[in-house]
Scaffold this active site. Structure first.
Site, short mmCIF file in Angstrom:
data_model
loop_
_atom_site.label_atom_id
_atom_site.label_comp_id
_atom_site.label_asym_id
_atom_site.label_seq_id
_atom_site.Cartn_x
_atom_site.Cartn_y
_atom_site.Cartn_z
N HIS B 147 11.71 14.19 -36.61
CA HIS B 147 10.58 14.67 -35.81
C HIS B 147 9.39 13.77 -36.16
O HIS B 147 9.27 13.31 -37.29
CB HIS B 147 10.31 16.12 -36.23
CG HIS B 147 9.29 16.85 -35.40
ND1 HIS B 147 7.96 16.59 -35.49
CD2 HIS B 147 9.44 17.84 -34.47
CE1 HIS B 147 7.30 17.40 -34.65
NE2 HIS B 147 8.18 18.16 -34.02
N ASP B 222 12.58 18.02 -44.77
CA ASP B 222 11.93 18.75 -43.68
C ASP B 222 12.89 19.87 -43.26
O ASP B 222 13.88 19.64 -42.57
CB ASP B 222 11.65 17.79 -42.52
CG ASP B 222 11.13 18.52 -41.28
OD1 ASP B 222 11.03 19.76 -41.31
OD2 ASP B 222 10.83 17.84 -40.28
N GLN B 225 13.71 23.32 -39.30
CA GLN B 225 14.75 23.82 -38.41
C GLN B 225 15.93 24.43 -39.16
O GLN B 225 16.90 24.86 -38.52
CB GLN B 225 15.26 22.69 -37.49
CG GLN B 225 14.20 22.09 -36.58
CD GLN B 225 13.80 23.01 -35.43
OE1 GLN B 225 14.39 24.07 -35.20
NE2 GLN B 225 12.76 22.61 -34.70
N LYS B 248 8.34 29.10 -36.70
CA LYS B 248 9.72 29.01 -36.21
C LYS B 248 10.60 30.05 -36.91
O LYS B 248 11.78 30.18 -36.61
CB LYS B 248 10.30 27.61 -36.47
CG LYS B 248 9.58 26.49 -35.71
CD LYS B 248 10.27 25.15 -35.96
CE LYS B 248 9.39 23.95 -35.68
NZ LYS B 248 9.08 23.73 -34.28
N CYS B 388 9.22 15.47 -29.60
CA CYS B 388 8.61 14.83 -30.77
C CYS B 388 9.62 14.03 -31.57
O CYS B 388 9.52 13.93 -32.80
CB CYS B 388 7.90 15.85 -31.67
SG CYS B 388 6.58 16.75 -30.84
#
Lengths: 160, 433
Positions: B147, B222, B225, B248, B388
């Protein structure tokens, strides 16, 4: 769906006057960073008369049907006409596109552009229909034409 | 961690009752089919109630003042930290609240460039401090599927420090190439995504950590997600930093989390400076509080932290293993239904075992914005564009894509509604179905 008028689909599938041609006076490359749509656009002006005339406008558009079709309609409506008249067409298109469904557009002024009346009900898609116009205004400005202070960034154009 | 028991239809129906927004209609009375949870999830009532309760009864500036409300607000904020830390198997002292995931990544990147300033590492543990120094000749490694939030901050860090940016490529199938081919003796930082926000593929973190550890490089994961979709434990992952966002994870917008190893956080100079993060301030200069306060300048987002803690409670009541099983069932179903349509090209691996939370695809000859518009007309909300992740789209040779993404409240019936709405696309745009 009222957004995808048949004319839009036709222009998107067979963009009029598409392809980058020589000779040209100025070339611009614009993109919509939110979706990655791109257009490269060239203009050639005939300055022999009182007002410059758009002798050629050629382009390579990559993007959604709205952005490709809008650029195609731009070329079809503006090619061969005095530049000040094309700026009036632009102003009428811009007014319609940013009207949130209030302005249906005048076919006398914008020709096939009336097919984009539905776009004004989808605020997220107005930028798509203005991308080619932003490139066109920028190309004119670079060629020394007074574009009346219109912004040439599509995000600014959308809000102007 | 393997999926065990997907949620039953009745269980999902009960969950959906906690999300009133899912009952609304859009575009001429179509029931909303929300398949854009990868962009932001919807929030259950308990999260909204927790935020409202904070403002109704306990609102005050955290870590300031000695009155009772200040005490209660501070308690609420610090209890939220403890709760969120537990959700990822961390110590509360190692959890820093940020505005979002992007800010959390920037916090690490700016702390690393600030570490190069004269005196910035004075008094820090030498072993930890040595790992924070970055300069010309050093390398920062990312992947081609990041991303932008886990790419641009590292490009900028490289520019500021003179280090070089390198990246692990992506195969045609959408898998990460071998990290050991890019991570080498000059590598100082390795920043990778846990789950691709486009492909839904899960990174082999152990392989990345092994390669990074062999050369002493810092690892930054990261997890924006991954944390929302399956159980994540920072100890098991063995990375140095982990970042995720609240919004999220059924939590509020405006709250993110940076987890870091205690000894690294303790050695790191601050990113943002000002109130709350100081130890002692004189006109000539200041000293800074220990972590996590050192990295939380200004009045923090207390209500959002409380909301995020409520989201962690909510998900733990369902059980993250069940959440993962439900997610896998949805992805499996979506891939099956899309595979029945030869005009749909799914990006990335088509084995559901390789996937988490999302399916991205293209319809050749139709731009994703147009696909998304047709779906929107049927009440189906998806993401269109490059999500993104522009370099990944370039690598897969598509200008953009359409993404359907799921969460614990998504039903298989919604996946069906989505593919049925998709069936209008070939007809409207005149491509062969």
């Amino acid at each position: 769906m009222d957004l995808y008028a048949e004319l839009i689909i036709e222009h998107a599938k067979r963009p009029q006057h598409a392809g980058l041609r020589e000779p040209f006076d100025t070339e611009t490359h614009h993109l919509n960073p939110s979706c990655g749509d791109e257009v490269t656009l060239r203009v050639r002006l005939d300055r022999s008369g009182e007002h410059p005339v758009l002798a050629d406008v050629s382009y390579d558009a990559m993007g959604c049907s709205i952005s490709v079709a809008a650029t195609s309609v731009l070329a079809e409506e503006c090619l061969g006409r005095p530049v000040p008249e094309t700026l009036q067409t632009y102003a009428a298109m811009h007014a319609m596109l940013t009207s949130r469904g209030q302005d249906e557009g005048d076919p006398e002024q914008i020709g096939d552009g009336v097919a984009f009346a539905g776009v004004s009900r989808y605020p997220m898609r107005v930028k798509c229909a203005l991308l080619g116009w932003a490139a066109y205004l920028d190309a004119l400005a670079r060629a020394g034409v007074d574009i009346g202070g219109a912004p040439t960034d599509v995000r600014a154009l959308e809000r102007s | 961690m393997a999926p065990r028991t997907p949620l039953t239809a009745q269980e999902v129906a009960r969950i959906r009752a906690d999300f009133p927004i899912l009952a609304r209609t859009v575009r001429q009375d179509r029931p909303l089919v929300y398949l854009d949870s990868g962009a932001t999830s919807q929030k259950p009532l308990c999260v909204l109630d927790a935020e409202r309760d904070f403002y109704l009864h306990h609102n005050a500036a955290v870590h300031r003042g000695a009155h009772q409300l200040a005490e209660e607000a501070t308690d609420a904020f610090e209890s939220a930290r403890t709760r969120v830390a537990k959700f990822i198997g961390a110590r509360p002292a190692d959890v820093v609240f940020t505005r979002n995931g992007t800010e959390a990544i920037n916090l690490v990147a700016y702390a690393l460039s600030n570490a190069g300033a004269p005196g910035a590492l004075d008094g820090a543990d030498p072993a930890a401090a040595a790992r924070l120094r970055l300069g010309p000749g050093d390398e920062i490694v990312v992947t081609e599927m990041e991303h932008h939030a886990n790419l641009v901050p590292w490009q900028e860090l490289a520019r500021r420090t003179g280090a070089s940016l390198r990246w692990i490529g992506v195969t045609d199938e959408g898998h990460l190439a071998d990290p050991a081919e890019v991570i080498g003796p000059r590598t100082r930082v390795v920043a990778v995504t846990h789950v691709s926000n486009v492909l839904g593929t899960r990174t082999d973190v152990a392989a990345v950590v092994a390669a990074a550890r062999a050369v002493g490089a810092l690892t930054v994961l990261d997890a924006c997600q991954s944390v929302p979709h399956f159980p994540v434990d920072v100890t098991e992952l063995d990375v140095d930093f982990l970042v995720f966002t609240g919004h999220k994870l059924l939590g509020p917008q405006g709250i993110g989390v940076l987890w870091g190893r205690g000894e690294l956080l303790a050695a790191m100079p601050p990113f943002l400076t000002g109130g709350s993060m100081i130890e002692m301030v004189r006109m000539e200069g200041s000293t800074y509080a220990p972590p996590p306060q050192r990295f939380e300048a200004g009045v923090p987002m207390a209500a959002q932290a409380v909301g995020l803690a409520a989201a962690c409670d909510y998900l733990d009541r369902i059980g993250m293993a069940q959440v993962a099983a439900h997610d896998n069932a949805l992805v499996t179903h979506a891939l099956q239904r899309l595979a029945e349509r030869p005009w749909v090209r799914v990006l990335g691996p088509t084995d559901p075992a390789d996937r988490v939370g999302a399916v991205s695809f293209v319809v050749d000859g139709v731009h994703p914005h147009d696909v998304g518009q047709v779906l929107d007309d049927a009440g189906v909300a998806v993401r269109t564009g490059h999500h993104c992740a522009w370099p990944l789209h370039r690598r897969l040779r598509v200008p953009a894509s359409t993404r359907a993404s799921f969460h614990v409240y998504t039903t298989t019936a919604e996946v069906d509604a989505f593919v049925e709405a998709l069936d209008r696309v070939p007809d409207i745009f005149g491509v062969s179905a």
